[in-house]
Motif scaffolding. Structure first.
Motif, mmCIF file in Angstrom:
data_model
loop_
_atom_site.group_PDB
_atom_site.id
_atom_site.type_symbol
_atom_site.label_atom_id
_atom_site.label_comp_id
_atom_site.label_asym_id
_atom_site.label_seq_id
_atom_site.Cartn_x
_atom_site.Cartn_y
_atom_site.Cartn_z
ATOM 1 N N ALA A 268 0.824 -1.222 0.000
ATOM 2 C CA ALA A 268 0.000 0.000 0.000
ATOM 3 C C ALA A 268 0.845 1.253 0.000
ATOM 4 C CB ALA A 268 -0.895 -0.012 1.218
ATOM 5 N N SER A 269 2.068 1.121 0.547
ATOM 6 C CA SER A 269 2.909 2.313 0.650
ATOM 7 C C SER A 269 3.179 2.924 -0.716
ATOM 8 C CB SER A 269 4.238 1.943 1.301
ATOM 9 O OG SER A 269 4.920 1.091 0.393
ATOM 10 N N LYS A 270 3.124 2.123 -1.805
ATOM 11 C CA LYS A 270 3.361 2.661 -3.155
ATOM 12 C C LYS A 270 2.188 3.498 -3.621
ATOM 13 C CE LYS A 270 7.258 0.475 -4.103
ATOM 14 N NZ LYS A 270 7.443 0.383 -2.629
ATOM 15 N N LYS A 271 1.063 3.397 -2.928
ATOM 16 C CA LYS A 271 -0.163 3.966 -3.458
ATOM 17 C C LYS A 271 -0.081 5.483 -3.537
ATOM 18 C CE LYS A 271 -4.930 2.749 -3.765
ATOM 19 N NZ LYS A 271 -4.720 2.888 -5.211
ATOM 20 N N LEU A 272 -0.548 6.026 -4.650
ATOM 21 C CA LEU A 272 -0.580 7.474 -4.842
ATOM 22 C C LEU A 272 -2.007 7.916 -5.051
ATOM 23 C CD1 LEU A 272 2.403 7.985 -7.284
ATOM 24 C CD2 LEU A 272 2.277 8.774 -4.930
ATOM 25 N N VAL A 273 -2.334 9.047 -4.475
ATOM 26 C CA VAL A 273 -3.663 9.622 -4.702
ATOM 27 C C VAL A 273 -3.472 10.931 -5.460
ATOM 28 C CG1 VAL A 273 -5.725 10.546 -3.604
ATOM 29 C CG2 VAL A 273 -4.556 8.590 -2.610
ATOM 30 N N TYR A 274 -4.258 11.102 -6.504
ATOM 31 C CA TYR A 274 -4.095 12.283 -7.339
ATOM 32 C C TYR A 274 -5.217 13.264 -7.113
ATOM 33 C CZ TYR A 274 -0.985 9.092 -9.781
ATOM 34 O OH TYR A 274 -0.014 8.195 -10.081
ATOM 35 N N GLY A 275 -4.865 14.502 -6.830
ATOM 36 C CA GLY A 275 -5.877 15.552 -6.763
ATOM 37 C C GLY A 275 -5.802 16.385 -8.035
ATOM 38 N N ILE A 276 -6.947 16.591 -8.652
ATOM 39 C CA ILE A 276 -6.977 17.358 -9.886
ATOM 40 C C ILE A 276 -7.340 18.803 -9.546
ATOM 41 C CG2 ILE A 276 -7.861 17.432 -12.220
ATOM 42 C CD1 ILE A 276 -6.605 14.729 -11.457
ATOM 43 N N PHE A 277 -6.488 19.772 -9.933
ATOM 44 C CA PHE A 277 -6.756 21.188 -9.667
ATOM 45 C C PHE A 277 -6.938 21.907 -10.977
ATOM 46 C CE2 PHE A 277 -5.636 21.489 -5.140
ATOM 47 C CZ PHE A 277 -5.132 20.216 -4.939
ATOM 48 N N GLN A 278 -7.463 23.136 -10.895
ATOM 49 C CA GLN A 278 -7.677 23.903 -12.130
ATOM 50 C C GLN A 278 -6.975 25.236 -12.102
ATOM 51 O OE1 GLN A 278 -11.916 23.873 -12.558
ATOM 52 N NE2 GLN A 278 -11.806 22.310 -14.156
ATOM 53 N N ASP A 279 -6.237 25.516 -10.986
ATOM 54 C CA ASP A 279 -5.530 26.797 -10.940
ATOM 55 C C ASP A 279 -4.179 26.615 -10.281
ATOM 56 O OD1 ASP A 279 -6.123 29.999 -11.104
ATOM 57 O OD2 ASP A 279 -4.720 29.431 -9.508
ATOM 58 N N ASP A 280 -3.170 27.228 -10.881
ATOM 59 C CA ASP A 280 -1.810 27.015 -10.362
ATOM 60 C C ASP A 280 -1.641 27.599 -8.970
ATOM 61 O OD1 ASP A 280 -2.197 29.510 -11.348
ATOM 62 O OD2 ASP A 280 -0.225 29.718 -12.254
ATOM 63 N N ASP A 281 -2.226 28.790 -8.715
ATOM 64 C CA ASP A 281 -2.073 29.388 -7.381
ATOM 65 C C ASP A 281 -2.684 28.477 -6.316
ATOM 66 O OD1 ASP A 281 -0.901 31.549 -8.626
ATOM 67 O OD2 ASP A 281 -2.860 32.440 -9.060
ATOM 68 N N VAL A 282 -3.894 27.928 -6.618
ATOM 69 C CA VAL A 282 -4.555 27.011 -5.678
ATOM 70 C C VAL A 282 -3.625 25.847 -5.368
ATOM 71 C CG1 VAL A 282 -6.541 25.520 -5.319
ATOM 72 C CG2 VAL A 282 -6.797 27.650 -6.604
ATOM 73 N N VAL A 283 -2.981 25.312 -6.438
ATOM 74 C CA VAL A 283 -2.098 24.160 -6.239
ATOM 75 C C VAL A 283 -1.008 24.531 -5.247
ATOM 76 C CG1 VAL A 283 -0.499 22.593 -7.345
ATOM 77 C CG2 VAL A 283 -2.571 23.286 -8.531
ATOM 78 N N LEU A 284 -0.396 25.697 -5.491
ATOM 79 C CA LEU A 284 0.714 26.088 -4.614
ATOM 80 C C LEU A 284 0.254 26.160 -3.160
ATOM 81 C CD1 LEU A 284 2.605 28.777 -6.702
ATOM 82 C CD2 LEU A 284 3.453 26.575 -5.936
ATOM 83 N N GLN A 285 -0.902 26.839 -2.942
ATOM 84 C CA GLN A 285 -1.397 26.935 -1.557
ATOM 85 C C GLN A 285 -1.673 25.539 -1.017
ATOM 86 O OE1 GLN A 285 -4.627 29.559 -2.336
ATOM 87 N NE2 GLN A 285 -3.285 31.374 -2.345
ATOM 88 N N ALA A 286 -2.342 24.716 -1.835
ATOM 89 C CA ALA A 286 -2.696 23.367 -1.386
ATOM 90 C C ALA A 286 -1.460 22.623 -0.896
ATOM 91 C CB ALA A 286 -3.348 22.607 -2.533
ATOM 92 N N ILE A 287 -0.395 22.706 -1.691
ATOM 93 C CA ILE A 287 0.839 22.003 -1.293
ATOM 94 C C ILE A 287 1.217 22.418 0.110
ATOM 95 C CG2 ILE A 287 3.280 21.674 -1.767
ATOM 96 C CD1 ILE A 287 2.615 22.224 -4.719
ATOM 97 N N ALA A 288 1.263 23.740 0.334
ATOM 98 C CA ALA A 288 1.668 24.271 1.651
ATOM 99 C C ALA A 288 0.772 23.685 2.735
ATOM 100 C CB ALA A 288 1.581 25.788 1.635
ATOM 101 N N THR A 289 -0.577 23.850 2.562
ATOM 102 C CA THR A 289 -1.492 23.401 3.627
ATOM 103 C C THR A 289 -1.331 21.899 3.849
ATOM 104 O OG1 THR A 289 -3.105 23.351 1.842
ATOM 105 C CG2 THR A 289 -3.267 25.171 3.396
ATOM 106 N N LEU A 290 -1.350 21.116 2.761
ATOM 107 C CA LEU A 290 -1.291 19.658 2.921
ATOM 108 C C LEU A 290 0.002 19.258 3.604
ATOM 109 C CD1 LEU A 290 -2.780 18.520 -0.494
ATOM 110 C CD2 LEU A 290 -3.872 18.598 1.750
ATOM 111 N N LYS A 291 1.132 19.907 3.221
ATOM 112 C CA LYS A 291 2.420 19.577 3.856
ATOM 113 C C LYS A 291 2.303 19.834 5.354
ATOM 114 C CE LYS A 291 6.080 19.230 0.703
ATOM 115 N NZ LYS A 291 7.347 19.686 0.156
#
Lengths: 1030, 466, 175
Positions: free
Chosen positions: C4-27
């Motif tokens: 299971a450790s290999k498992k990846l979950v993909y989140g699909i985003f539609q805006d680059d700024d959102v992605v950047l913020q998301a990375i920060a929050t999720l981290k």
């Protein structure tokens, strides 16, 4: 029942034995295998019969094999002639005479092929010199237009047929008491004359008439009138301090140009401490090669020349107490006065010659020379010249005889009247009234085509003969190759027809020399030894008969009354070009592509007109004009020729051949019909009417289209007086402006400090010096280079595109009225100045010649830019070219400041677009095997005859010594009649080239760009006062 | 996040989204070609066929079918070579130098400009080969080991420098261009509907997925390539100019050639870009991306480089006079007043006078005027090379060798044909490759597109109201 | 670790700024954000994901040095050592004296090696080669969608991660 006959009783018995034998042809089987095991014949059982059978088979097999012998281009010697070694040339002494030039030559043969003509230094007449026509003559040997067998009624025939037919015709004519006329060019050959004599003895009605295309009748007749003997004396220009020539082109075509050029150069050279120079003054209507070399040149209309001679005579006579004559004024009388003074100052050391064919003018000239006492020094009547014997009167008379039907048989020998007679139409008509017409022509030329029989003659390189150009000067002609075709010497033909005992002309000649000519000397004691020696040396000269003043019996008043009086209106003058001359060699591509030294035009003749006069007439270069003389009219293109006389039009004879061969047919127009006949002699100038035609312009192919030096220091020039004051006159040291002040060119060097190996010249350092004072621009070197280096002939179209392939060219520049110096005074700005400097001086420009070949720069700009190192420098100072490495970017040619590199725009070999030497299998035999034939797309240029250098070095090596100075020579230097070019080794302190290099007159072309050429030039010195005329 | 003043004119017109860009750029690739394209293409191919005929005739018969002679060894061939190489320079300049200067307006034009570079250099190369006397050994100037052992090339020769410069320039431009194309190929790949299209673009896109690391390296590579392409592009035309500058022909032997040639190259290159894109933006409907602003920007470059070239011409004349060298002086007087004066004056008119018109903003922003002037500049720059090569050669040191050069139909054919070759390549490119670097363009939509600027403006006003 | 450790979950985003913020929050929430697939380069992505600076430029420099020395060697060997010739009197027998003429070739070769070396390295390191089958997570991830790959260690976490992604602004999530 039918009868049955038995071959024999055996058949009747029909025994099995018989049937067996009958069934196999050879009932004794051949011991072939025995034979093949080659048992000793004694032990072998081979019988006589067997041997005969073998013989039979052998012959059959051999003949069969012979039928399908494969024809190969290169067939090795099965039995090598002992005198031939592969790759080593053999030289044979011989002599060239074509009815025009005489030259003593050495023939270079390779593997039995004559490939190059070189001068024979043993001859004191031509002394190793040659000219363009002599150099090109070897190519005429390989002319595919030559007849390969005799013709009878235009069909190939065998000699026996032709001989039989002609002999009978001859005897018929003789029997009928009709004339047998031999119409030949001058034949200065004692043995030939003997043959003709014996022929005449056999056929008493024989008459030998000498006819030269360009007549010297006036000169002969003039001397007859003056001294009571029809002859031409020998001239010694080398003894003359003042030379005055009235339209005699003695450096290019007049009488014996090679000899005269050498003599002339002796008086012009300033070498080895010689500080004096002859004065040369020329009066003429056209710009001749001779005139272009004159110190002072005066223009006169053709019809004014005779009067000018008369006026000169009067001036001389006045001073020397001779009887004066009546004469008319000419525009140049002031000059004539000065010239007379100069002549008088050089009494006994001067020479006056005239090119006129008018006996009376020649009488006056003789009178002048006589009054000046030149007959002791510069003219020798005891040393008769046999090179011209044409008899115009006889030729004219002949026609009436022919018309009267008195001529039974006529034999043409190196004479082509239908082409070269002015009234050839009449002659043609007259010819039809002649019973039998025979020609010795080597091709079916204009005259031969009307002959019943053509008995083609050998080329001179296939012939035996002897020549006596001057009394007591003999020269043997020997064959250097077996006859290429089924041809025969005229002498031999005559001998056959006269049924003379001797087997052939060779034995007759040898006999004559051993018996008669042998007696003229005492040195050699056996006829055989004398013959071998003469054959080896080529020349045999008995002691010169000294000059002595003959009694002058001419009637000057009478002569003066008969000479042409100055005319008005347009006048036409016919002249010979340096290359094609009388047109005999019109099918020689080398000569056709040889640019005329003056006009630089090749592959054509033209009407030369003074630009200002042409403008007045409304003619432009290339316009086709029509010139009418009487009822004859000739159309041709206009060439704007500076330095022509006003109201004068000049055209060269020798063109417009129709039956000479591929290369020569239809080149130019035939000007002979324009020649007129006046008081029984050919007149080469005449009044004419000129009109412009509506035809489109006719382009002329010239190798040089820009005619001035644009004020650049290309040919440096000075005057004798200036040079005597300062050895570097007109040749100041080239200085270059640097931040540290002016510096000598050689002191400015990017790598001054460098002492690299590879740049020093450990062994040799070859160089070439060119004395512009000795160069007369004759162009012998150009053709010599063609022959030596397999230079391609490209034809008129390519020349018009400036793509001629010549490795050496002779630049000819006219002086311009506007110069950098006087532009200011004339109030011209820089732009206008350059514009004006492009125009040659309108009236009478000075002319300079400059041979230019690869300068073998030690800092060669061409080498550095080649991407593939196809051209590099040798350790002997040569700029080398590796054809098979060249990719053909042409960068080297662009970067060559001298523009001497030539590019192979097409494949010039085996290409029907270029149907010349290298496409025609016969023509290829002239190629020099030591020089590679260049292929399409590669660059080529002068190699300084590296193959000759290599050969010379090897010869020296074999002899275990260094090459001697002068032993190795380039083709151009060797061919030069004036030794203007000197080749040698800078590393040899004794070499002549070294001596010249340090001379004050020596300079490098474009020295300021510092490419360090290996070739240098020497300032031209004119023997005249700066600015002042005469 | 980065915002840009709305005072700056937008680089993308209309309210475009990323997807719009994708759609717009992919349309030409995915849809059928219109009749205009087919017309242009058939014309180009016709010219190309003429090229084939003329070249084969030359190769078969020999260089004699051209008008060259013993004095003028180069004429149209090298003129065309230099002309094409020069045109190529704009592409590299746009994609490399403007990248270093962070000029965002480059983004909508760099792809097609680079394509132009590639095709122009190909055309130039054809002239190197055809002008050789023996084209079948055209590879000899390359230092290859051979059966002759120590037989190498001459590294002193500018032609060998050319071989290295041109081949380096060509291959480097090619990889630069291709690397930029990979992400865009990926876009087309994913949009691909047919099997073959998918296959082909999968192959072309090298399996690109656009992971963070990929993008990081991608940007680094672009930057460094730009860094080394800049001196490269400058060196190439300098080397070409050295073919002349290092020789000693009066009129060639000139030290200012390298900068003067580079300026000229950029000058002609931008002119050609204008010519192509003014047509391209219409035919491919990309007016929103290649805007008047872009055209204006390029016209400015043309104005500057054109002026540099003009100054160079005048400097040459001054130096010729100042040097006091006989031959140099005559060479230049002959240019202006000699038999080829007409070539010189057409060069002067097209290269020095015409571009000065661009001082007027109206003309700079007029599509029509730009198109006309760009054509003029192209003609002028062709004449510049002709003047330098032919008028210098036909009258150099020794007047006896002075002569004239007249071109033949074969040379004309090869020149027109090379245009055919060029346009054939370019038109094909416009059909199968994305003509705008969409991935890169998408990065500026938030900062520099018209839409984003409007939004930004609105938000600002709202803030004020609150 | 388990599969299971290999498992990846993909989140699909539609805006680059959102992605950047998301990375920060999720981290911040301690999620293991592996990678982000985007249609164009996003500024600040390297820092957000904490990618090391690429050393590709250094390779380029090294290739350049190699190219330069190769060129000099070649010229020296071919023109000076193997077959020195007198070419237009140029000092072809001393390398340093003739060097000026060799600069263009040396420079071009340097650029040639540097550029090609770097690009080839880039292709190899990024496994960009003709024929490589791309792993496409979302059909528009090269057009205008952004895909964030988050690694999950246990099946249990998946749901949570998905929730987190959605809350961080993903428009959809896929395994």
């Amino acid at each position: 029942m039918e009868k049955k006959y038995w071959k024999g009783v055996e058949e009747l018995n029909n025994s099995p034995e018989f049937t067996r034998l009958r069934d196999n042809e050879f009932f004794e089987n051949l011991p072939i295998d025995e034979l093949l095991q080659n048992k000793a014949s004694s032990t072998s059982s081979t019988s006589r019969r067997d041997f005969l059978k073998f013989l039979g088979f052998g012959v059959a097999a051999a003949s069969l094999a012979a039928c399908e012998a494969p024809v190969k281009k290169a067939i090795p010697y099965v039995v090598k002639p002992e005198e031939i070694t592969y790759g080593i040339p053999d030289y044979y002494a011989s002599a060239f005479f074509d009815g025009n030039d005489y030259c003593s030559v050495l023939v270079k043969t390779r593997e039995g092929r004559p490939i190059k003509i070189e001068g024979n230094k043993l001859s004191s007449v031509t002394n190793g010199g040659t000219n363009a026509r002599v150099q090109a003559s070897v190519l005429s040997l390989y002319d595919s237009a030559r007849l390969t067998s005799p013709l009878s009624a235009k069909k190939k025939a065998t000699w026996s047929e032709v001989d039989a037919a002609i002999t009978s015709k001859l005897s018929q004519s003789a029997a009928a008491g009709k004339k047998i006329v031999i119409l030949s060019s001058t034949l200065p050959s004692p043995t030939t004359k003997k043959v003709v004599a014996e022929f005449s003895a056999k056929y008493p009605t024989t008459e030998h008439i000498v006819y030269d295309a360009v007549s010297y009748y006036g000169l002969l007749k003039g001397n007859e009138l003056s001294f009571g003997k029809s002859m031409i004396p020998s001239y010694r220009f080398d003894n003359a301090e003042v030379i005055v020539s009235f339209a005699a082109d003695f450096l290019a075509t007049w009488l014996s140009p090679i000899e005269f050029a050498r003599q002339y150069a002796i008086t012009r050279k300033l070498r080895d401490g010689k500080k004096n120079m002859s004065r040369h003054i020329q009066f003429e209507s056209t710009l001749s090669l001779t005139g272009s070399n004159a110190d002072n040149r005066y223009k006169l209309k053709p019809s004014q020349l005779s009067s000018a001679v008369a006026n000169l005579y009067n001036k001389i006579a006045a001073a020397t107490g001779g009887a004066s004559v009546s004469s008319s004024a000419t525009p140049q009388d002031k000059a004539i006065e000065k010239v007379a003074q100069e002549l008088l100052n050089a009494k006994g050391k001067s020479l006056v010659v005239s090119g006129s064919n008018d006996p009376n003018e020649q009488v006056l000239v003789n009178a002048i020379n006589h009054l000046l006492g030149n007959y002791n020094s510069t003219i020798n009547v005891n040393q008769e010249c046999n090179l011209r014997a044409s008899n115009d009167a006889a030729v004219i008379e002949l026609m009436s005889k022919m018309n009267a039907g008195e001529v039974g048989t006529i034999i043409f020998w190196n004479a082509n009247p239908i082409y070269s007679l002015p009234n050839s139409k009449d002659f043609q008509a007259a010819l039809s009234k002649v019973g039998t017409k025979v020609s010795f022509a080597d091709r079916e030329d204009e005259t031969a085509q009307f002959c019943d029989y053509v008995a083609p003659e050998h080329h001179y390189l296939e012939s035996w003969n002897d020549l006596e150009p001057y009394k007591g000067y003999f020269n043997l002609v020997q064959p250097t190759i077996r006859p290429l075709f089924d041809t025969r010497q005229p002498q031999e033909s005559l001998m056959k027809w006269a049924a003379m005992p001797q087997a052939d002309y060779y034995s007759y000649l040898e006999e004559n020399w051993k018996s008669n000519i042998y007696r003229m000397q005492t040195g050699v004691t056996s006829g055989q030894a004398f013959w071998t020696q003469s054959l080896r040396n080529g020349v045999f000269e008995v002691a010169v008969t000294a000059a002595s003043a003959p009694a002058f019996t001419g009637n000057v008043q009478d002569a003066a009354s008969k000479i042409t009086k100055p005319g008005t209106g347009v006048e036409l003058v016919m002249y010979e070009k340096t290359g094609i001359a009388n047109g005999a060699h019109a099918n020689n591509p080398w000569l056709q592509e040889f640019p005329d030294p003056i006009s630089k035009v090749c592959w054509d003749n033209y009407f030369a007109i003074l630009p200002s006069y042409a403008a007045k007439m409304g003619f432009k270069q290339g316009n086709v004009i029509e010139v009418k003389v009487g009822n004859v009219s000739v159309k041709g293109p206009v060439l704007l020729q500076p330095a022509m006389a006003e109201e004068t039009i000049a055209i060269a004879v020798g063109y417009g051949r129709t039956n000479v061969g591929k290369a020569g047919n239809g080149v130019g127009v035939n000007a002979y019909p324009l020649v007129t006949i006046a008081n029984a002699s050919m007149k080469y100038y005449t009044a004419a009417t000129v009109s412009k035609t509506v035809e489109d312009d006719y382009p002329l192919a010239a190798t040089q289209t820009h005619h001035t030096m644009m004020g650049r220091e290309i040919v440096k020039e000075t005057t004798l007086s200036a040079w005597l004051k300062d050895a570097k006159a007109g040749n100041p040291e080239e200085m270059i402006e640097t931040p540290y002040g002016k510096k000598k060119v050689e002191d400015v060097d990017l790598w001054a400090s460098q002492k690299n190996p590879g740049f020093d010249r450990p062994n040799h350092s070859w160089g070439l010096g060119i004395d512009l004072n000795a160069c007369i621009g004759c162009g012998a070197c150009v053709v010599a280079c063609n022959a030596e280096n397999n230079v391609a002939v490209v034809g008129k179209d390519e020349v018009m595109r400036s793509r001629e392939m010549h490795w050496i060219r002779i630049d000819r520049y006219y002086s311009s009225d506007v110069t950098k110096e006087n532009a200011g005074e004339k109030g011209l700005g820089k732009l206008d100045m350059y514009g004006e400097m492009e125009k040659p001086a309108a009236e009478n420009p000075d002319v300079v010649f400059q041979p230019v070949m690869c300068q073998h720069c030690n800092n060669a700009p061409c080498e550095t830019v080649c991407p593939v190192v196809a051209t590099t420098h040798s350790s002997e100072g040569l700029n080398m070219m590796a054809y098979n490495r060249c990719v053909g970017t042409r960068y080297c040619a662009n970067n060559c400041p001298y523009k001497v590199r030539r590019f192979n725009w097409f494949e010039y070999t085996n290409n029907e677009k270029f149907p010349y030497t290298m496409t025609d299998n016969l023509g290829k035999m002239v190629l020099n095997p030591d020089v590679v034939v260049r292929s399409r797309g590669v660059m080529e240029k002068c190699s300084m005859c590296v193959q000759r250098i290599q050969y010379g070095k090897l010869e020296a090596k074999k002899a275990g010594r260094r090459p001697l100075d002068g032993e190795i020579n380039t083709a151009c230097a060797q061919s030069c009649p004036t030794n203007a070019l000197v080749f040698g080794d800078y590393n040899d302190p004794q070499s002549e080239v070294n001596k010249l290099a340090v001379d004050g007159r020596s300079y490098h072309l474009l020295a300021e760009i510092k490419v360090k050429p290996g070739v240098f030039y020497q300032t031209k010195v004119r023997n005249k006062e700066e600015g002042k005329e005469a | 996040m980065h915002k840009e003043s709305e005072l700056r004119p937008p680089l993308i017109l209309g309210d475009k989204t990323w997807h719009d860009i994708t759609e717009d750029v992919c349309r030409p690739v995915e849809s059928k070609a219109n009749k205009w394209w087919w017309l242009a293409f058939s014309l180009a191919v016709a010219a190309l066929l003429w090229w084939i005929v003329a070249v084969s005739y030359t190769l078969g018969t020999g260089l004699g079918v051209w008008g060259l002679n013993k004095t003028v060894g180069w004429a149209w061939d090298i003129t065309n070579f230099v002309w094409w190489v020069g045109i190529g320079h704009a592409g590299t300049l746009i994609s490399a130098i403007l990248l270093l200067f962070r000029q965002k307006w480059r983004l909508s034009i760099n792809r097609s400009a680079e394509a132009m570079t590639i095709f122009a250099v190909i055309c130039a190369a054809t002239f190197i080969v055809t002008h050789m006397g023996r084209p079948w050994v055209a590879y000899w100037p390359i230092p290859l080991p051979n059966q002759f052992g120590s037989l190498w090339v001459n590294f002193n020769s500018p032609l060998v420098w050319d071989v290295f410069a041109i081949s380096t320039y060509f291959t480097v431009s090619l990889v630069f261009w291709y690397t930029g194309l990979i992400p865009d190929f990926a876009v087309i790949r994913e949009r691909a509907t047919t099997k073959w299209r998918k296959r082909i673009y999968t192959l072309l896109s090298f399996g690109w997925v656009g992971s963070a690391k990929n993008w990081q390296r991608f940007e680094e590579v672009s930057l460094v390539l730009a860094g080394i392409s800049t001196p490269l592009v400058l060196s190439v035309h300098s080397v070409v100019s050295m073919d002349f500058a290092t020789s000693l022909v009066p009129g060639w032997h000139t030290t200012i050639f390298p900068p003067y040639f580079v300026a000229g190259a950029v000058f002609s290159g931008f002119a050609m870009v204008q010519t192509l894109l003014i047509i391209g933006r219409k035919v491919l409907g990309l007016e929103d991306y290649i805007t008047i602003y872009h055209i204006d920007m390029m016209n400015r470059v043309i104005l500057i480089t054109g002026s540099i070239v003009g100054v160079a011409y005048i400097t040459e004349f001054f130096i010729a006079w100042y040097s006091g060298v006989e031959y140099e002086q005559y060479a230049f007087i002959n240019r202006a007043t000699g038999p080829y004066w007409w070539a010189y004056w057409s060069m002067m008119t097209c290269n020095v006078i015409t571009p000065q018109l661009f001082w007027s903003t109206k003309l700079r922003e007029s599509v029509f005027a730009t198109f006309i002037i760009s054509i003029f500049v192209n003609i002028g720059m062709w004449f510049e090379r002709f003047v330098i090569i032919v008028t210098s050669l036909h009258r150099d040191y020794i007047p006896s060798s002075w002569t004239m050069y007249h071109p033949t139909w074969v040379e004309a054919g090869i020149f027109i044909g090379s245009l055919g070759l060029f346009f054939t390549c370019f038109l094909l490119f416009a059909r199968v490759f994305p003509v705008i670097a969409m991935s890169e363009l998408k990065t500026i939509i938030k900062s520099s597109s018209e839409g984003s600027k409007k939004k930004h403006a609105k938000s600002v006003t709202q803030e004020v109201n609150v | 670790m388990s599969a299971a450790s290999k498992k990846l979950v993909y989140g699909i985003f539609q805006d680059d700024d959102v992605v950047l913020q998301a990375i920060a929050t999720l981290k911040k929430k301690g999620l293991n954000v592996k990678d982000v697939f985007s249609p164009f380069p996003i500024h600040g992505m390297d820092e957000a994901l904490g990618l090391k600076r690429t050393r590709i430029a250094i390779c380029c420099f090294i290739y350049g040095v190699i190219g330069c020395s190769l060129a000099l060697l070649m010229v020296y060997y071919m023109n000076i050592l193997d077959w020195p010739m007198d070419i237009g009197g140029k000092p072809s027998f001393a390398f340093y004296k003739n060097l000026p003429a060799f600069i263009p070739v040396t420079f071009e070769t340097t650029v040639l090696c540097a550029a090609h070396g770097m690009v080839i390295t880039f292709y190899l390191r990024s496994k960009l080669l003709p024929g490589v089958e791309p792993h496409i997570i979302h059909p528009r991830m090269s057009d205008d969608h952004f895909v964030m790959a988050v690694q999950v260690n246990t099946e249990a976490e998946i749901a949570n991660v998905e929730a987190q992604l959605m809350s961080a602004g993903a428009v959809s999530v896929q395994k």
